[in-house]
Design an enzyme around this catalytic site. Structure first.
Site, PDB file in Angstrom:
ATOM      1  N   TYR A 162      34.802 -31.254  -6.969  1.00 14.30           N
ATOM      2  CA  TYR A 162      33.925 -30.277  -7.620  1.00 14.30           C
ATOM      3  C   TYR A 162      34.663 -29.580  -8.761  1.00 14.30           C
ATOM      4  CZ  TYR A 162      30.940 -26.159  -8.219  1.00 14.30           C
ATOM      5  OH  TYR A 162      30.151 -25.174  -8.738  1.00 14.30           O
ATOM      6  N   LYS A 220      33.870 -29.967 -12.714  1.00 16.00           N
ATOM      7  CA  LYS A 220      33.480 -28.759 -13.464  1.00 16.00           C
ATOM      8  C   LYS A 220      34.419 -28.546 -14.648  1.00 16.00           C
ATOM      9  CE  LYS A 220      30.595 -26.096 -12.388  1.00 16.00           C
ATOM     10  NZ  LYS A 220      29.152 -26.033 -12.758  1.00 16.00           N
TER      11      LYS A 220
END
Length: 706
Positions: A160, A164
């Site tokens: 994640y 990102k």
């Protein structure tokens, strides 16, 4: 306090799209954009429904179903948009973390699709919600800032954070890119780096932790007890996104091409942050602790199991993992960041302080727990779900499959088959009788969940029934408090009527010396007629008078009042605040807003009983026509409940004086520290009915929370 015009600069009249608009933050952003005057707000989300979708649709948000991974869906959703707030993401917690392919698709390819669509469709503004994990690799960071570099791909603690980071760099790289509108315009982008979000309705972290605590699976703390991390309340992240949006939409944007850390500005140990929440829900923090290395090892075991279950992870019956390695680092390793740059360049300042934010969050989860059927620990479930079939099959089934093994176990305890069968009969009798009793009791204390209580008690017997007894005790205590509050509210109302005009004049301010004294008397008497009341819903009027919006940022409400009316405020007395609105000329007509504090346990208007009984009790308590000599005559005209508010219309008449008509609305909101009752009351006399009735009804009707 009037609403600041600069608050809405650039947003008014614009069409704004919010990706991920059905989530906690996305829905709040959509509603805030509408409040700030956006011409149209679009929510673009892969879900068709969410806990907030109905409210968004009722408020006028255009909800579009689609996936950011599909360029066709993105182009269709962003057609004709002026600005995009890109919130859609995937893989931040729980089962999602192991679905690396989907994380890559949504976070990287989805962001690339949004950027390319902005360029193709001539959209000049994009705000991106990133993560503070884009510079975090599992090592301590204290008071970090925006000068920290991105990490190498293999240094991130989770897919994640890695994706990102890639997406954030794409967004900033595209800042200044020429768009295809034929005018040489450029795309301006800004990034907000967000920590863990909390608040009423949060589902990814707090709901999961509470569920684990209820089941007895919240077993240990992780890492150094002095470690700290950032959190941000949902209203504060919405504010940061609004500031970034208005910043980009201004002529000389400081925000263009920049990233900003934001938070509540109060780094705290992860488990200490949870302490007040769990305590108020009657759950305990774990007493034992695991080191980071041991917790990572445990996390890797769960990760391996969930990778094997990957094809089934969308199934509802697959529970969330106890812990995964990325979560170990996020909760156990110090990493928090300075918000100085956001304060200086975006003028960001958390509008909800941590104590207030936590109180709101606690109130929400307490109410959520009250609405649901509570359950015992996982150990009680295992005992009943495993033990009940074993004893029943051992007692009554033939020797097939595992039955001989079950029979051997039961014979070890009960010695003979007769003993086993008697025991099974007693067990079934207890389960059935307790389930029937639970159904009877639940119909009285929790009727909406009566059937659920029956089936759960049929399976879990006393383990479930004792929780229902606890619920019944709470309901009884709440009923006692309701009766006490009703008595207190009526007593306060009646005693307020006896308050001298001199004391009321001392509390209320006026702008006019001669007319003001008389006006204060009139307003004060009307304010104290009904100190507990809020928001309105009376019939629409055709008043043609010009109205203006009065906004109270402190007490979080708005109301439209005639343009030429004056404003008076009382000095707060304890938790009470009074704001009055009245004509400039001498008049008995006025509208007042009175606010009274309550404890955090009172979250619904139903705490005061049904609207009919409440109105009758209140108005009859005001009536003194039975006295000798006769006092004020109070008559109830109408009362009703709608959308969380109680509406009351009544008249008051002192002997020898003209009759007063009063329109009131009663509702409840919270300022985070305590629940508050808002009273909006408008009054006029028979003589002023033709001139003032429509104005006052319109003013009362316009009241709303912000």
């Amino acid at each position: 306090m009037e609403m600041k015009e600069e608050e809405n600069r650039g947003i008014e009249g614009k069409v704004v799209a919010v990706t991920g608009g059905l989530g906690l933050v996305g829905s709040a952003v959509c509603l805030e954009l509408l409040r700030r005057g956006a011409l149209q707000v679009r929510s673009f989300d892969c879900r068709t429904t969410s806990p907030w979708s109905d409210r968004l649709k009722e408020s006028g948000v255009h909800c579009i179903n689609g996936d950011v991974v599909s360029i066709e869906d993105v182009e269709e959703a962003l057609e004709g948009v002026d600005c995009v707030i890109h919130l859609a993401s995937y893989g931040g917690s729980g089962k999602e973390i192991v679905r690396t392919r989907r994380i890559e698709e949504v976070n990287v390819e989805g962001t690339r699709n949004v950027l390319e669509t902005c360029v193709k469709k001539g959209i000049t503004r994009l705000v991106y919600l990133s993560s503070n994990g884009v510079v975090f690799g599992g090592k301590e960071i204290e008071n970090g800032d925006e000068t920290l570099p991105y990490l190498a791909s293999n240094q991130y603690v989770s897919p994640y954070d890695r994706t990102k980071s890639i997406a954030e760099q794409l967004v900033l790289k595209n800042n200044g890119r020429t768009i295809d509108n034929g005018h040489g315009s450029i795309l301006s982008t800004c990034v907000i780096r967000c920590p863990l979000v909390y608040g009423p309705g949060e589902e990814k972290y707090l709901d999961r932790i509470i569920s684990d605590a209820r089941l007895g699976l919240f077993l240990f703390k992780i890492g150094d007890p002095n470690s700290k991390t950032d959190w941000i309340y949902v209203d504060n992240i919405v504010l940061a996104l609004m500031l970034a949006t208005t910043g980009l939409l201004s002529e000389h944007s400081q925000a263009s091409g920049k990233a900003y850390f934001v938070s509540d500005g109060n780094p705290i140990n992860f488990f200490e942050f949870l302490r007040p929440l769990l305590k108020n829900l009657d759950y305990d923090l774990p007493k034992s602790s695991l080191s980071i290395s041991l917790a990572v090892t445990l996390g890797n075991i769960f990760k391996a199991i969930y990778i094997m279950l990957l094809p089934l992870l969308n199934q509802w019956w697959i529970p969330q993992p106890l812990i995964l390695p990325p979560e170990v680092y996020k909760v156990g390793v110090t990493h928090y960041y300075s918000i100085r740059k956001a304060k200086e360049e975006l003028e960001y300042e958390p509008k909800i302080q941590p104590e207030e934010a936590m109180t709101k969050t606690i109130s929400y989860f307490k109410e959520k727990k009250r609405r649901e059927v509570d359950g015992p620990s996982i150990y009680a479930w295992i005992f009943c779900v495993v033990g009940l079939p074993i004893i029943l099959s051992a007692a009554w089934l033939p020797n097939i499959g595992p039955v001989p093994f079950f029979r051997a176990i039961t014979l070890f305890f009960f010695r003979t088959m007769l003993g086993v069968r008697i025991a099974s009969g007693i067990v079934m009798t207890v389960h059935v009788s307790e389930a029937v009793y639970a159904l009877w009791l639940a119909r009285r204390v929790d009727p909406k969940n009566a059937k659920a209580w029956f089936w759960r008690t049929l399976l879990l017997a006393t383990f479930s029934l004792r929780l229902l007894w606890k619920r019944a005790k709470e309901v009884k205590q709440e009923t006692t408090r309701e009766d006490s509050i009703r008595c207190t509210s009526v007593s306060a109302t009646i005693s307020a009527l006896d308050t001298s005009n001199d004391e009321q004049q001392h509390q209320l301010s006026s702008r006019d010396e001669e007319v003001g004294i008389k006006r204060r008397e009139m307003i004060a008497s009307s304010v104290f007629f009904l100190p507990f009341v809020v928001s309105p819903a009376f019939a629409e009027t055709n008043a043609s008078d010009t109205f203006r919006v009065y906004t109270d940022e402190v007490n979080k409400f708005e109301i439209s009042i005639p343009q030429d009316w004056q404003i008076g405020k009382a000095e707060p007395n304890g938790f009470k605040s009074i704001t009055a609105f009245y004509p400039e000329e001498a008049s008995t007509s006025n509208v007042s807003v009175a606010i009274t504090g309550l404890g955090p346990d009172f979250t619904r208007m139903e705490s005061f009983g049904k609207v009919e009984a409440f109105a009758e009790t209140l108005v009859s308590g005001l009536d003194r026509s039975w006295q000798r000599p006769a006092g004020v005559t109070a008559k109830l005209i109408d009362s009703r409940a709608s959308k969380g508010f109680y509406y009351i219309e009544y008249t008051l008449q002192n002997p020898g004086e003209t009759r007063k008509h009063l329109y009131s609305a009663i509702g409840m909101a919270t300022n985070g520290w305590y629940n508050r009752l808002y009273t909006v009351t408008g009054q006029f006399t028979d003589e002023e009915s033709a001139e003032q009735s429509s104005k006052i009804q319109k003013a009362v009707k316009s009241f709303r929370f912000i």
